[in-house]
Design a protein around this motif. Structure first.
Motif, short mmCIF file in Angstrom:
data_model
loop_
_atom_site.label_atom_id
_atom_site.label_comp_id
_atom_site.label_asym_id
_atom_site.label_seq_id
_atom_site.Cartn_x
_atom_site.Cartn_y
_atom_site.Cartn_z
N ILE A 1 0.86 -1.19 0.00
CA ILE A 1 0.00 0.00 0.00
C ILE A 1 0.90 1.25 0.00
CG2 ILE A 1 -2.03 -1.03 1.05
CD1 ILE A 1 0.50 0.84 3.19
N HIS A 2 0.27 2.39 -0.15
CA HIS A 2 1.00 3.66 -0.06
C HIS A 2 1.06 4.07 1.41
CE1 HIS A 2 0.35 3.79 -4.36
NE2 HIS A 2 -0.95 3.75 -4.17
N TRP A 3 2.26 4.37 1.87
CA TRP A 3 2.45 4.69 3.29
C TRP A 3 3.09 6.08 3.41
CZ3 TRP A 3 1.08 2.54 7.85
CH2 TRP A 3 1.71 3.01 9.01
N CYS A 4 2.49 6.92 4.26
CA CYS A 4 3.08 8.23 4.51
C CYS A 4 3.94 8.14 5.77
CB CYS A 4 2.01 9.30 4.71
SG CYS A 4 2.72 10.92 5.12
N PRO A 5 5.26 8.29 5.63
CA PRO A 5 6.13 8.19 6.80
C PRO A 5 6.06 9.40 7.73
CG PRO A 5 7.42 8.66 4.83
CD PRO A 5 6.02 8.44 4.38
N ARG A 6 5.36 10.45 7.29
CA ARG A 6 5.18 11.58 8.19
C ARG A 6 3.89 11.45 8.98
NH1 ARG A 6 2.27 14.98 9.98
NH2 ARG A 6 2.84 17.05 10.71
N CYS A 7 2.78 11.14 8.26
CA CYS A 7 1.48 10.95 8.93
C CYS A 7 1.37 9.59 9.58
CB CYS A 7 0.34 11.14 7.93
SG CYS A 7 0.26 12.79 7.19
N LEU A 8 2.30 8.67 9.22
CA LEU A 8 2.34 7.32 9.78
C LEU A 8 1.02 6.57 9.56
CD1 LEU A 8 4.38 7.85 13.07
CD2 LEU A 8 5.17 6.95 10.87
N THR A 9 0.54 6.63 8.32
CA THR A 9 -0.67 5.91 7.99
C THR A 9 -0.63 5.48 6.53
OG1 THR A 9 -3.09 6.01 7.96
CG2 THR A 9 -1.93 8.01 7.34
N SER A 10 -1.46 4.49 6.23
CA SER A 10 -1.61 4.09 4.84
C SER A 10 -2.50 5.10 4.12
CB SER A 10 -2.23 2.69 4.76
OG SER A 10 -3.51 2.70 5.35
N LEU A 11 -2.42 5.10 2.80
CA LEU A 11 -3.21 6.01 1.97
C LEU A 11 -3.81 5.22 0.82
CD1 LEU A 11 -0.59 8.91 1.65
CD2 LEU A 11 -2.54 8.87 3.21
N SER A 12 -4.92 5.70 0.31
CA SER A 12 -5.51 5.08 -0.88
C SER A 12 -4.74 5.55 -2.11
CB SER A 12 -6.98 5.47 -1.01
OG SER A 12 -7.10 6.86 -1.30
N ASP A 13 -5.03 4.92 -3.25
CA ASP A 13 -4.39 5.34 -4.50
C ASP A 13 -4.63 6.82 -4.77
OD1 ASP A 13 -3.50 2.78 -4.93
OD2 ASP A 13 -5.10 2.24 -6.33
N GLU A 14 -5.85 7.29 -4.48
CA GLU A 14 -6.21 8.68 -4.79
C GLU A 14 -5.54 9.66 -3.83
OE1 GLU A 14 -8.38 5.85 -6.56
OE2 GLU A 14 -8.53 6.16 -4.39
N GLU A 15 -5.25 9.20 -2.61
CA GLU A 15 -4.61 10.09 -1.62
C GLU A 15 -3.10 10.19 -1.84
OE1 GLU A 15 -7.43 9.49 2.29
OE2 GLU A 15 -6.11 7.87 1.70
N ALA A 16 -2.55 9.26 -2.58
CA ALA A 16 -1.13 9.31 -2.93
C ALA A 16 -1.03 9.89 -4.33
CB ALA A 16 -0.51 7.91 -2.85
N GLU A 17 -0.88 11.20 -4.40
CA GLU A 17 -0.98 11.92 -5.67
C GLU A 17 0.34 11.94 -6.42
OE1 GLU A 17 -2.31 15.66 -4.19
OE2 GLU A 17 -4.44 15.10 -4.30
N PHE A 18 0.26 11.78 -7.73
CA PHE A 18 1.46 11.84 -8.58
C PHE A 18 1.93 13.28 -8.75
CE2 PHE A 18 0.05 7.64 -10.29
CZ PHE A 18 1.23 6.94 -10.04
N HIS A 19 3.22 13.47 -8.65
CA HIS A 19 3.85 14.77 -8.93
C HIS A 19 5.10 14.51 -9.77
CE1 HIS A 19 1.52 17.31 -6.07
NE2 HIS A 19 1.35 16.14 -5.46
N ASP A 20 5.22 15.23 -10.86
CA ASP A 20 6.41 15.07 -11.71
C ASP A 20 7.63 15.66 -11.01
OD1 ASP A 20 5.06 13.84 -13.76
OD2 ASP A 20 4.57 15.72 -14.77
N ARG A 21 8.73 14.95 -11.11
CA ARG A 21 9.97 15.50 -10.53
C ARG A 21 11.18 14.95 -11.29
NH1 ARG A 21 11.36 13.96 -4.56
NH2 ARG A 21 9.43 15.11 -4.19
N ALA A 22 12.23 15.72 -11.24
CA ALA A 22 13.48 15.31 -11.88
C ALA A 22 14.22 14.37 -10.94
CB ALA A 22 14.32 16.54 -12.20
N GLY A 23 14.38 13.13 -11.38
CA GLY A 23 15.10 12.16 -10.58
C GLY A 23 16.29 11.60 -11.34
#
Length: 892
Positions: free
Chosen positions: A177-199
């Motif tokens: 699942i998608h996990w937020c290490p700051r909020c310390l909770t799982s997230l749904s697909d919609e709550e884990a939003e895509f953002h473009d970034r240079a990697g």
């Protein structure tokens, strides 16, 4: 009636709170469940209980209030249901920050004490957002206010959970699942939003276990390599055919993993050899399951996004956060010769929708809802036209998402929210899970039960909003009367989070759609087209706008600038400019009201006698224009073209009623010429109906002025409860409109000539007209007085002029106009001024023409720069020719 009863200037602060209380006292907003009227229902997108009003709310509330007031005036039983959302992650984060200032964490307090602390905070702040909505003028039925953690609402949430579980549509599963290490909770697909970034793409060499070489893998997340269970290639990729059945060692470790094949591999991506990390990548998890090799799923990054201290992970990386671990790992790989190369790589990375932290894919035991079967009726409803989106382009977005929908992770590792109604038996050998509507204490086996520690995703309670707010699962009178609703107004950013899920819930639990129209408005942005936010410091506080200019200015500006589905641009550092339209319009309405009210003394023709009265052209024109405006504004609101409706009434009130009719009737109102009775009657009808049309957009000022109309205070009526105006076919008059348009065109043409040639404002001039038809001449003859007053014309002639020096114009119907200027201006001085302007433009033209003839400039300069210079050349040439023509007309 005298203007002493109406303040000289409009002061919104002096009236708004009093008017709102009058609405509340009269119960105007309260829907009657027993009435026989056709219902019209909007449920408010519930703002977070700890929120403060922002311009997104201001826009959202204005649109909803416009529609609910409109339908209420049309005679429907209008219900706008308000409420707030407990907002699990957002509210918990707020309170955790508060207790952090006291040097504590939620774990220091313990769960029960922390929940009490959140409730105290919510009780203190919960009503503030609703009070702020009232300041905007929201005409909600406050007697039906709901909160998503109310006792009855909580029971509905439990019922939905239990029902879905019993139907086999809800399950507990071990998945990535998608996990937020700051909020310390799982997230749904919609709550884990895509953002473009240079990697970066890291090419890492995995040594073959037999020592015969390497297999190179390309990855964006090298720190996850210690959780690899195998490498895979596409079965048709001949480049790696020789590696079949071989094994590799994970660099920097002695862990040996096999090389396998999978059709999930994209041969063109990276090296075509894929590392499979089933505990830290959802696709890898699926690949490992499909291979069915009995792989372990080693976790190498913990819930805080730190490297775990395990045998698989080199000791040098133990405890490091993922970013520091990546940096250290790359140094180690490079030193040992395992880092082949590093390439720039643009990719989409998921971030937490609440705190923007990069989420961590993580293997976890969570609760999920099976969505495919729930999505089918929601998808079919759209395809059958039972659900429509405005603008309709969002319908395709909705359809595509439902087609690709995945199971919904609904458990959250939080303490604030609806606790999952599942209990686990702790007796040895039992392992039973009990899902129940009521709290359970003991298992059938006699063992002690432990309730699940997690809470439900906030959206799991919010998707029930259109039905639980009316009492579902109980068959209440409200539910039977007001479900399904009609319109949902919201932003496109929550079409997946909320809109689609409400539709699914409506069909599944009620067997019907929750609403038939979804109106998705644009987003408020700054001049740089950035979404307004606290972090950017570019937000506008609607309460600041209301304090300075009034709620009506905020509302009308928002509506007038909101083309369907388009974003709205506002300048946070220049509120005067951003809200000038609404502020200036409110002032204009007030000033026109002062004029109207001060001129209603004396006899007037009643509304019901105007059809048969012998009216003047201007009277017939304004009443006809009023019918057109009523029809067009009604149609625009019915079709959700809010800005067109606002523009239409603005143009009528300011551009026709105020600028033309008021000026035309002054002599009759003042008694200078006969006809005052009809003039007062027409003026009152036009003003009254304009207030009715304006009320849903600008409720405060219109309500205040309504009370000053004849009998207003005495009859105790409220405009909010009055009927929407209807068109009167007998008052629509094409001939009057066309004829008066000729008068308007002549006045406008003369005013333009005066301005262009610098005729002093108070100086009277003559005008000669060569009418295109006898009808035009008759109209202009009849309206001599109007033309003379509005255009400052002392002589209106239909004879051939003797003068040759002056300004010329041609009216839309072909009539020719000539204004002699020999005695009105200093012709010589004007000729000199015009020649100076012509000379200046000639110089500029020569410069830009030379630049455009320079092939080096046109070849090397950016295309947009060259195009800009071409537009300059064209504009300056047109200006020069216009000025030269003026000089010719003056005989220079």
């Amino acid at each position: 009636m005298t203007t002493t009863q109406l303040a000289p200037q409009f002061d919104p602060a002096a009236i708004e709170s009093t008017i709102y209380q009058r609405w509340l006292d009269a119960g105007v907003f309260t829907a009657d469940v027993t009435s026989g009227r056709e219902p019209y229902v909007i449920v408010i997108p519930p703002p977070n209980v700890t929120s403060v009003l922002h311009m997104g709310h201001g826009l959202d509330v204005t649109f909803q209030d416009l529609m609910i007031r409109f339908e209420r005036m049309r005679g429907r039983e209008a219900l706008w249901l308000p409420g707030t959302d407990h907002a699990g992650i957002a509210t918990q984060n707020v309170v955790e920050r508060l207790i952090a200032t006291e040097g504590q964490t939620r774990h220091d307090l313990g769960r029960d004490a922390f929940e009490r602390r959140v409730w105290d905070h919510v009780k203190h702040t919960g009503g503030k957002i609703l009070d702020q909505l009232k300041a905007v003028g929201a005409s909600c039925d406050w007697s039906r206010t709901r909160f998503t953690l109310d006792e009855a609402y909580s029971a509905a949430v439990r019922q939905a959970f239990v029902q879905l579980y019993d139907e086999g549509l809800l399950y507990r599963g071990f998945r990535v699942i998608h996990w937020c290490p700051r909020c310390l909770t799982s997230l749904s697909d919609e709550e884990a939003e895509f953002h473009d970034r240079a990697g970066k793409m890291y090419h890492i060499k995995y040594p073959l276990a037999d020592g015969s070489g390497y297999a190179t893998v390309a990855t964006t997340r090298p720190e996850t390599m210690f959780g690899d269970v195998c490498l895979v290639r596409h079965p048709d990729d001949e480049r790696y055919a020789a590696l079949t059945a071989k094994s590799v060692r994970i660099p920097l470790t002695d862990v040996e993993i096999p090389i396998d094949v999978s059709t999930a591999v994209e041969r063109e991506l990276g090296t075509g050899m894929l590392k499979v990390t089933p505990a830290h990548d959802a696709n890898d998890f699926d690949i490992a399951n499909e291979l069915d090799r009995g792989f372990d799923r080693p976790v190498v990054i913990d819930e805080h996004a730190r490297m775990v201290a395990s045998e698989r992970v080199p000791q040098a990386l133990h405890g490091l956060d993922r970013d520091a671990a990546r940096k250290k790992l790359l140094e180690l790989l490079d030193a040992e010769g395992f880092l082949e190369k590093v390439e720039p790589y643009q990719h989409a990375v998921r971030q937490c929708y609440r705190c923007n932290t990069v989420v961590e894919p993580r293997l976890s035991d969570q609760w999920f809802v099976r969505m495919k079967s729930l999505a089918e009726p929601a998808l079919q409803a759209y395809r059958d036209g039972k659900i429509r989106f405005v603008p309709d382009r969002w319908g395709k977005v909705y359809e595509n998402w439902l087609n690709e929908i995945r199971d919904w992770n609904i458990s959250r590792q939080l303490w604030w929210g609806h606790r999952i109604p599942a209990w686990y038996c702790e007796a040895d050998g039992c392992g039973k899970i009990i899902v129940s509507q009521r709290d359970e204490a003991e298992c059938e086996c006699g063992g002690t039960l432990r309730q699940d520690e997690d809470v439900l995703d906030t959206w799991f309670s919010s998707w029930l909003w259109p039905l639980a707010t009316f009492g579902w699962p109980e068959e209440t009178e409200d539910l039977k009367r007001f479900y399904p609703g009609h319109t949902l107004v919201t932003g496109p950013d929550i079409i997946f989070f909320w809109v689609a899920r409400m539709i699914m819930a409506g069909y599944h639990f009620m067997g019907d759609r929750p609403f038939h129209t979804v109106y998705l408005h644009g987003i408020v942005r700054d001049p740089q087209h950035r979404k307004m936010s606290k972090s950017l410091g570019n937000g506008i506080d609607p309460l600041d706008v209301i304090e300075r200019f009034g709620a009506d200015a905020l509302r009308f500006t928002s509506l007038a600038g909101a083309a369907t589905g388009q974003d709205i641009i506002m300048h946070p550092d220049d509120l005067d400019t951003s809200f000038a339209v609404g502020r200036n319009f409110a002032n204009k309405i007030w000033n026109v009201a002062r004029f109207v009210l001060s001129n209603l003394d004396g006899p007037l023709t009643p509304r019901d006698e105007l059809e048969s009265a012998d009216l003047e052209l201007a009277d017939r024109w304004i009443l006809s224009r009023l019918q057109r405006t009523i029809g067009s504004v009604t149609e625009h609101l019915h079709t959700f073209r809010m800005n067109d409706a606002a523009t239409g009434i603005y143009q009528f009130f300011w551009g026709e009623l105020a600028d033309w009719y008021v000026e035309q009737v002054k002599p009759r109102l003042y008694g200078d010429v006969p006809g005052g009775e009809h003039a007062r009657g027409c003026l009152l009808v036009a003003f009254e109906d304009a207030l009715r049309l304006l009320h849903p957009m600008m409720p405060f000022i219109t309500e205040e002025l309504w009370g000053y109309l004849p009998g207003g205070r005495d009859r105790g009526s409220l405009l909010a409860a009055e009927a929407w105006p209807e068109t009167v076919a007998a008052l629509a008059d094409d001939e009057a409109e066309a004829t008066f348009a000729a008068v308007q065109a002549l006045v406008t043409a003369i005013r333009t000539i005066r301005a262009e040639y610098g005729v002093k404002q108070g100086q009277e001039i003559g005008a000669h007209v060569e009418p295109a038809s006898a009808q035009t001449r008759a109209a202009l003859e009849a309206e001599r007085g109007t033309i003379s007053r509005l255009a400052k014309v002392d002589v209106l002639s239909f004879e051939t002029p003797k003068d040759s020096v002056g300004g010329h114009a041609v009216l839309p119907d072909g009539s020719a106009v000539f204004v002699p200027l020999g005695n009105a201006i200093d012709v010589a001085a004007e000729c000199e001024r015009l020649q100076s302007e012509v000379d200046r433009l000639e110089t500029q033209l020569q410069q830009v023409t030379m630049k455009l003839r320079n092939e080096k400039f046109t070849a090397r300069a950016p295309a947009e720069v060259v195009e800009r210079e071409r537009r300059k050349e064209q504009a300056w040439r047109e200006q020069r020719d216009t000025l030269a023509a003026k000089r010719g007309s003056l005989g220079c």
